[in-house]
Design an enzyme around this catalytic site. Structure first.
Site, PDB file in Angstrom:
ATOM      1  N   HIS A   1       0.865  -0.668  -0.138  1.00  0.00           N
ATOM      2  CA  HIS A   1      -0.014  -0.004   0.239  1.00  0.00           C
ATOM      3  C   HIS A   1       1.040   1.352  -0.219  1.00  0.00           C
ATOM      4  O   HIS A   1       1.718   1.391   0.763  1.00  0.00           O
ATOM      5  CB  HIS A   1      -1.090  -0.142   1.608  1.00  0.00           C
ATOM      6  CG  HIS A   1      -2.074   1.299   0.953  1.00  0.00           C
ATOM      7  ND1 HIS A   1      -1.573   2.029   1.705  1.00  0.00           N
ATOM      8  CD2 HIS A   1      -2.957   0.840   1.142  1.00  0.00           C
ATOM      9  CE1 HIS A   1      -3.191   3.129   1.356  1.00  0.00           C
ATOM     10  NE2 HIS A   1      -4.022   2.268   1.272  1.00  0.00           N
TER      11      HIS A   1
ATOM     12  N   CYS B   1      -3.755   2.228  -4.587  1.00  0.00           N
ATOM     13  CA  CYS B   1      -4.808   3.195  -3.873  1.00  0.00           C
ATOM     14  C   CYS B   1      -4.299   4.683  -4.385  1.00  0.00           C
ATOM     15  O   CYS B   1      -3.644   5.695  -4.316  1.00  0.00           O
ATOM     16  CB  CYS B   1      -4.603   3.164  -1.876  1.00  0.00           C
ATOM     17  SG  CYS B   1      -5.504   4.782  -1.192  1.00  0.00           S
TER      18      CYS B   1
ATOM     19  N   HIS C   1      -7.334  -0.175  -4.598  1.00  0.00           N
ATOM     20  CA  HIS C   1      -8.295   0.373  -3.823  1.00  0.00           C
ATOM     21  C   HIS C   1      -8.665   1.687  -4.428  1.00  0.00           C
ATOM     22  O   HIS C   1      -7.914   2.821  -4.858  1.00  0.00           O
ATOM     23  CB  HIS C   1      -7.603   1.467  -1.787  1.00  0.00           C
ATOM     24  CG  HIS C   1      -7.225  -0.015  -1.639  1.00  0.00           C
ATOM     25  ND1 HIS C   1      -6.348   0.585  -0.318  1.00  0.00           N
ATOM     26  CD2 HIS C   1      -7.474  -1.565  -0.997  1.00  0.00           C
ATOM     27  CE1 HIS C   1      -6.490  -0.267   0.634  1.00  0.00           C
ATOM     28  NE2 HIS C   1      -6.896  -1.666  -0.071  1.00  0.00           N
TER      29      HIS C   1
ATOM     30  N   ASP D   1     -13.409   2.522  -1.502  1.00  0.00           N
ATOM     31  CA  ASP D   1     -12.088   2.450  -0.559  1.00  0.00           C
ATOM     32  C   ASP D   1     -12.722   3.537   0.118  1.00  0.00           C
ATOM     33  O   ASP D   1     -13.475   4.276  -0.517  1.00  0.00           O
ATOM     34  CB  ASP D   1     -10.222   2.979  -1.037  1.00  0.00           C
ATOM     35  CG  ASP D   1     -10.189   3.423   0.369  1.00  0.00           C
ATOM     36  OD1 ASP D   1     -10.263   2.956   1.463  1.00  0.00           O
ATOM     37  OD2 ASP D   1      -8.529   4.319   0.283  1.00  0.00           O
ATOM     38  N   HIS D   2     -12.513   4.350   1.147  1.00  0.00           N
ATOM     39  CA  HIS D   2     -12.824   4.702   2.664  1.00  0.00           C
ATOM     40  C   HIS D   2     -14.253   5.675   1.866  1.00  0.00           C
ATOM     41  O   HIS D   2     -14.050   6.119   1.310  1.00  0.00           O
ATOM     42  CB  HIS D   2     -12.338   6.131   2.265  1.00  0.00           C
ATOM     43  CG  HIS D   2     -11.263   5.841   3.390  1.00  0.00           C
ATOM     44  ND1 HIS D   2      -9.857   6.496   3.722  1.00  0.00           N
ATOM     45  CD2 HIS D   2     -10.478   4.363   4.119  1.00  0.00           C
ATOM     46  CE1 HIS D   2      -9.334   6.217   4.441  1.00  0.00           C
ATOM     47  NE2 HIS D   2      -9.817   4.787   4.381  1.00  0.00           N
TER      48      HIS D   2
ATOM     49  N   TYR E   1     -15.191   3.179   6.568  1.00  0.00           N
ATOM     50  CA  TYR E   1     -15.611   2.497   6.426  1.00  0.00           C
ATOM     51  C   TYR E   1     -17.200   2.064   7.546  1.00  0.00           C
ATOM     52  O   TYR E   1     -17.548   0.646   7.510  1.00  0.00           O
ATOM     53  CB  TYR E   1     -15.177   1.647   7.277  1.00  0.00           C
ATOM     54  CG  TYR E   1     -13.717   1.062   6.785  1.00  0.00           C
ATOM     55  CD1 TYR E   1     -13.513   0.757   5.588  1.00  0.00           C
ATOM     56  CD2 TYR E   1     -12.314   1.560   6.981  1.00  0.00           C
ATOM     57  CE1 TYR E   1     -12.238   0.075   4.676  1.00  0.00           C
ATOM     58  CE2 TYR E   1     -10.969   2.387   6.434  1.00  0.00           C
ATOM     59  CZ  TYR E   1     -11.213   0.757   5.321  1.00  0.00           C
ATOM     60  OH  TYR E   1      -9.661   0.800   4.189  1.00  0.00           O
TER      61      TYR E   1
HETATM   62  C1  DNO Z   1      -6.917   3.043   5.353  1.00  0.00           C
HETATM   63  C2  DNO Z   1      -6.599   1.785   4.818  1.00  0.00           C
HETATM   64  C3  DNO Z   1      -4.343   1.452   5.300  1.00  0.00           C
HETATM   65  C4  DNO Z   1      -4.689   0.068   4.461  1.00  0.00           C
HETATM   66  C5  DNO Z   1      -2.215  -0.386   5.279  1.00  0.00           C
HETATM   67  C6  DNO Z   1      -2.079  -1.602   4.389  1.00  0.00           C
HETATM   68  O1  DNO Z   1      -7.982   3.140   5.610  1.00  0.00           O
HETATM   69  O2  DNO Z   1      -5.979   1.859   3.447  1.00  0.00           O
HETATM   70  O3  DNO Z   1      -4.563   1.402   6.805  1.00  0.00           O
HETATM   71  O4  DNO Z   1      -5.174  -1.001   5.017  1.00  0.00           O
HETATM   72  O5  DNO Z   1      -1.906   0.643   5.653  1.00  0.00           O
HETATM   73  O6  DNO Z   1      -1.407  -2.032   5.197  1.00  0.00           O
END
Ligand code: DNO
Length: 352
Positions: free
Chosen positions: A196, A234, A261, A306-307, A320
């Site tokens: 990531h 990401c 992501h 993602d988020h 989340y």
């Molecule tokens: C946040 C995530 C990170 C991710 C870590 C991977 O929302 O994208 O916490 O899980 O950095 O190790």
């Protein structure tokens, strides 16, 4: 492209049944959360996650994260034992059908935000980052929900001290050492690692951060050319700065991208941003261009929305919740279908 959703286990307020009801959802992304960083995950716990997912018709093929112990990042003598444990986790996960492990190599802190509930104009709220506000926070007591922590909270102050002599080059050397210890296990177990990017992709609080964009990926490729040494693309982390051209990164490193992501971000200043709803028009990133680049690169890996923001009164784990991530998943699925159909049209010579 396989659509997935992050699930924090039985304590997650978002149930597997609800996740299953999101159209086109193929699997969950999860981890064993009750084992300290650096230790071996019991096969039973891994199996428990798989059975719970499978019982709802969902696959469990992506782990996020197996945290890298700080002593590995610091390059301490204890790292050999910890790296051997990491390799054992890779083998155990591979045996249970996991194909991708997402992890990061950020010293001490995982993703950083200065605000967890920035009010947006539509009444929803989202995570936000403002560099000045961030630096005003006390790093010695900092903790954000959902971090993949690789240290104990009591040890934070001492840990920050240990990093004082560690510059970027030392971190790269420790990263290379880690990779040489775990990539053989990946090859043996049929598992790909997917790092990531640092979030945000620049140094904060004087701590070195090395996975920040195309140059980092090039260096990683030189250290260990196997595609098992892969990337979690990401978009929101890389996209926190306009310096990263994400479609160009996809073009250059497509075969190493095992996991995506997908989220949008809105730049609000040079080193400031707000997390935005997924559609391109709502933020600074062109999500169509990113997905199109993935399609053109032949991407057939895992993706997750993602988020999300907190909308419709939902409360829960910042970033989340269910609702906005589900909207994100549907948007991404729609974009992908359109891209795919246009692509097939081209292949068949039809003007679409
Ligand atoms: C946040 C995530 C990170 C991710 C870590 C991977 O929302 O994208 O916490 O899980 O950095 O190790």
């Amino acid at each position: 492209m396989k659509m997935t959703f992050r699930w924090y286990g039985e304590n997650d307020p978002v149930s597997l049944r609800r996740i299953r009801q999101i159209p086109m959802m193929s699997g969950i992304v999860s981890a064993v959360y009750d084992v300290p960083a650096g230790e071996i995950w019991p096969a039973q716990s891994i199996q428990g996650l798989k059975s719970a997912a499978n019982a709802e018709g969902l696959a469990f093929e992506v782990v996020e994260s197996v945290p890298v112990h700080e002593e590995i990042k610091l390059g301490l003598p204890s790292r050999d034992r910890l790296i051997a444990n990491y390799a054992e986790n890779i083998r155990r996960l591979g045996a249970a059908g996991v194909r991708v492990i997402c992890y990061n190599f950020m010293p001490v802190f995982d993703w950083l935000r200065s605000e967890l509930e920035r009010q947006l104009e539509d009444g929803s709220n989202a995570l936000a980052y403002d560099e000045e506000a961030m630096l005003r926070l006390d790093k010695a007591t900092l903790s954000l929900p959902g971090w993949d922590e690789s240290y104990s909270k009591e040890g934070l102050q001492a840990l920050l001290g240990q990093y004082e002599g560690i510059e970027e080059e030392a971190l790269w050397a420790n990263f290379a050492y880690f990779l040489s210890g775990v990539i053989p296990a990946c090859k043996e177990a049929g598992v790909s690692l997917a790092i990531h990017p640092d979030d945000p992709p620049w140094s904060v609080f004087g701590l070195p951060r090395i996975i920040t964009g195309a140059k980092s990926y090039e260096r990683m490729r030189q250290i260990e050319p196997s595609v098992r040494n892969g990337i979690t693309l990401c978009t929101g982390s890389l996209g926190s700065t306009p310096e990263n051209d994400i479609p160009a990164i996809v073009q250059a490193f497509g075969e190493r991208i095992h996991f995506v992501h997908a989220r949008n971000v809105k730049w609000t200043g040079e080193r400031s941003f707000e997390e935005a709803p997924h559609p391109s028009a709502k933020g600074s990133l062109d999500m169509y261009a990113i997905l199109k680049a993935l399609y053109d690169a032949g991407f057939d890996g895992y993706i997750r929305p993602d988020h999300g923001r907190m909308i419709w009164g939902e409360t829960g784990r910042y970033g989340y919740g269910l609702f906005d991530r589900a909207l994100g998943a549907s948007y991404l699925t729609g974009l992908w279908e359109a891209i795919e159909k246009a692509g097939e049209g081209k292949a068949h010579g039809t003007a679409l």
